[in-house]
Design a protein around this motif. Structure first.
Motif, PDB file in Angstrom:
ATOM      1  N   TYR B  37      35.581  57.506  82.051  1.00 47.45           N
ATOM      2  CA  TYR B  37      35.266  57.613  83.487  1.00 47.45           C
ATOM      3  C   TYR B  37      35.019  56.253  84.115  1.00 47.45           C
ATOM      4  O   TYR B  37      35.308  56.038  85.285  1.00 47.45           O
ATOM      5  N   TRP B  42      36.344  58.561  89.657  1.00 46.41           N
ATOM      6  CA  TRP B  42      35.891  59.929  89.792  1.00 46.41           C
ATOM      7  C   TRP B  42      34.516  59.961  90.462  1.00 46.41           C
ATOM      8  O   TRP B  42      33.651  59.144  90.166  1.00 46.41           O
ATOM      9  N   THR B  49      41.712  62.051  90.025  1.00 48.27           N
ATOM     10  CA  THR B  49      41.153  60.776  89.589  1.00 48.27           C
ATOM     11  C   THR B  49      42.281  59.781  89.397  1.00 48.27           C
ATOM     12  O   THR B  49      43.408  60.149  89.086  1.00 48.27           O
ATOM     13  N   SER B 261      31.820  57.434  88.437  1.00 48.64           N
ATOM     14  CA  SER B 261      32.459  56.462  87.551  1.00 48.64           C
ATOM     15  C   SER B 261      31.779  55.097  87.646  1.00 48.64           C
ATOM     16  O   SER B 261      31.691  54.369  86.668  1.00 48.64           O
ATOM     17  N   SER B 264      28.925  55.322  85.445  1.00 45.73           N
ATOM     18  CA  SER B 264      29.367  55.242  84.053  1.00 45.73           C
ATOM     19  C   SER B 264      29.569  53.789  83.629  1.00 45.73           C
ATOM     20  O   SER B 264      29.206  53.402  82.512  1.00 45.73           O
TER      21      SER B 264
END
Lengths: 161, 292
Positions: B37, B42, B49, B261, B264
């Motif tokens: 990710y 995303w 995505t 994302s 992440s």
């Protein structure tokens, strides 16, 4: 060892620790006394002893948050998680220790290194995995997830011992 | 012979397998997904995505909010590690000398540890905002009059105090276990050799409880870095985001701001920092362990 002697020094230390322990316990004591006060009374003063102790709060909470059900859920999840984790972790730890070698060492460090993964990073993807297996919004789903989350901690502890 | 190896590996799989499967499913796989990710755009909901390469990482490195949480988290880790380990060791030593009420005291110091962190945050929020001013009025201590959770400098120390209060008992127990594993003969021998109390502590007790120190330092550093609950329930990261830990900011980015994302990418960087710290620390401390 001369630990058996109980002199003035030890008495002083003991008193000091008792004071310190009382301070530590004070917040917990506050929760207890405030749980039997009425709301206006709590707002007036946090530390005063309850004027007329009432169990009204308890009965209210009991009904409002469906306490028996919530407690049963927690109990079920805890008991089954602990049993599962104990069985699988000790089994794995036992084999890992008893058959030393490259594979065992790799698995051990592989699992152990995940201790540094912050939970927030795996939260959403873990939810997706749970959805794929239809484990969302079920008690057993939660138990399965706990198994996954806690194996590593226990397994590594047992192996390290 | 071949059959034996086959049986052996079957047993191995039966024992290790269940743990490994659940571990892969709920920790490793999600972790890998998070890394993927971090190279996409995303938002946590959208089904479309795209790959964006290193863009998230470049943005993180120029993000002043992220720099601020890192500096907060480092300070927080430093303060809690010192507080927890020094106080934990002192308590353990004090509770190991044979006091009359030692079992009661140990229980008292351990009790906060068994309480849920979220509850603790709310209670302390109440204590700090309502009780501190009351005590300040009674005793005339000016520092208690300030609204602790509204001023960055005080809010920091409020979090430190609550964390130490909450987890001190845990580290105390580990140190206590280490101290009780010491052999009496060694202490006696040192005493006969004329080593004083302080000399004995520095040259015999400390080196011998090194394993406990390793565990406690490791746990307190990791837990300090991963701190989330207290920041969430006590200050909500405020005032002005000054008490946002890295975990808390990642959580905020992912779930309040829908920058999944991006969060992440932050988490992956965070993971790398954490790994570096733990590896270095364990390597240093392991080397110095001794056996009696």
């Amino acid at each position: 060892m001369r630990t058996s002697r109980y002199g003035a020094g030890k008495l002083a230390l003991e008193l000091l620790l008792v004071i310190f322990a009382s301070l530590t316990l004070y917040p917990i004591f506050l929760i207890l006394i405030n749980s039997v006060k009425t709301y206006p009374e709590v707002m007036k003063s946090l530390v005063s002893m309850p004027n007329e102790p009432t169990l009204e709060n308890f009965s209210k909470v009991w009904v409002l948050m469906n306490y028996p059900r919530a407690f049963l859920n927690s109990l079920l999840v805890t008991v089954s998680s602990v049993i599962g984790v104990l069985l699988a972790s000790s089994a794995a730890a036992y084999r890992l220790v008893r058959s030393p070698g490259k594979i065992s060492r790799f698995i051990f460090y592989f699992v152990l290194s995940s201790l540094v993964i912050p939970f927030q990073i795996i939260m959403v993807p873990a939810l997706k995995v749970a959805k794929d297996f239809h484990l969302v919004n079920t008690l057993h789903g939660l138990v399965f997830m706990y198994w996954g989350f806690w194996f590593l901690a226990l397994c590594s502890c047992i192996t390290a011992l | 012979m071949n059959k034996q190896i086959y049986r052996k590996s079957l047993v191995y799989i039966a024992f290790v397998g269940p743990m490994l499967i659940l571990f892969l499913l709920f920790i490793f796989l999600p972790f890998i997904r998070s890394i993927i990710y971090s190279f996409q755009d995303w938002n946590g909901i959208n089904s479309h995505t795209h790959w964006v390469g290193w863009k998230n990482y470049r943005n993180v490195l120029t993000d002043t909010d992220f720099a601020r949480t890192i500096s907060f988290t480092l300070k927080y880790v430093l303060a809690t590690v010192i507080g927890l380990n020094v106080l934990g060791l002192i308590l353990a030593v004090a509770l190991n000398v044979g006091l009359k009420s030692r079992n009661l005291l140990r229980t008292a110091f351990f009790l906060p540890t068994v309480m849920g962190t979220v509850i603790i945050g709310f209670i302390w929020n109440f204590i700090i905002t309502r009780l501190f001013p009351q005590i300040g009025e009674l005793t005339g201590i000016g520092i208690l009059h300030s609204s602790w959770l509204a001023l960055p400098k005080y809010a920091f120390w409020a979090i430190i105090i609550v964390t130490v209060w909450h987890t001190l008992g845990y580290y105390m127990i580990i140190y206590l276990a280490g101290l009780q594993g010491l052999s009496h003969e060694l202490m006696e021998a040192a005493e006969i050799d004329g080593a004083g109390r302080i000399k004995r502590f520095w040259s015999i007790v400390l080196p011998l409880i090194r394993p406990s120190i390793t565990i406690c330092l490791f746990l307190s550093i990791i837990n300090g870095f991963k701190s989330f609950d207290i920041n969430y329930s006590l200050t909500m990261g405020g005032p002005y985001g000054t008490t946002e830990s890295i975990s808390y900011q990642i959580f905020q980015d992912a779930f309040s701001k829908d920058l999944f994302s991006y969060a992440s990418a932050k988490a992956v960087i965070f993971f790398l920092i954490l790994t570096l710290f733990s590896v270095v620390q364990v390597a240093i401390l392991k080397r110095k362990e001794v056996e009696a």
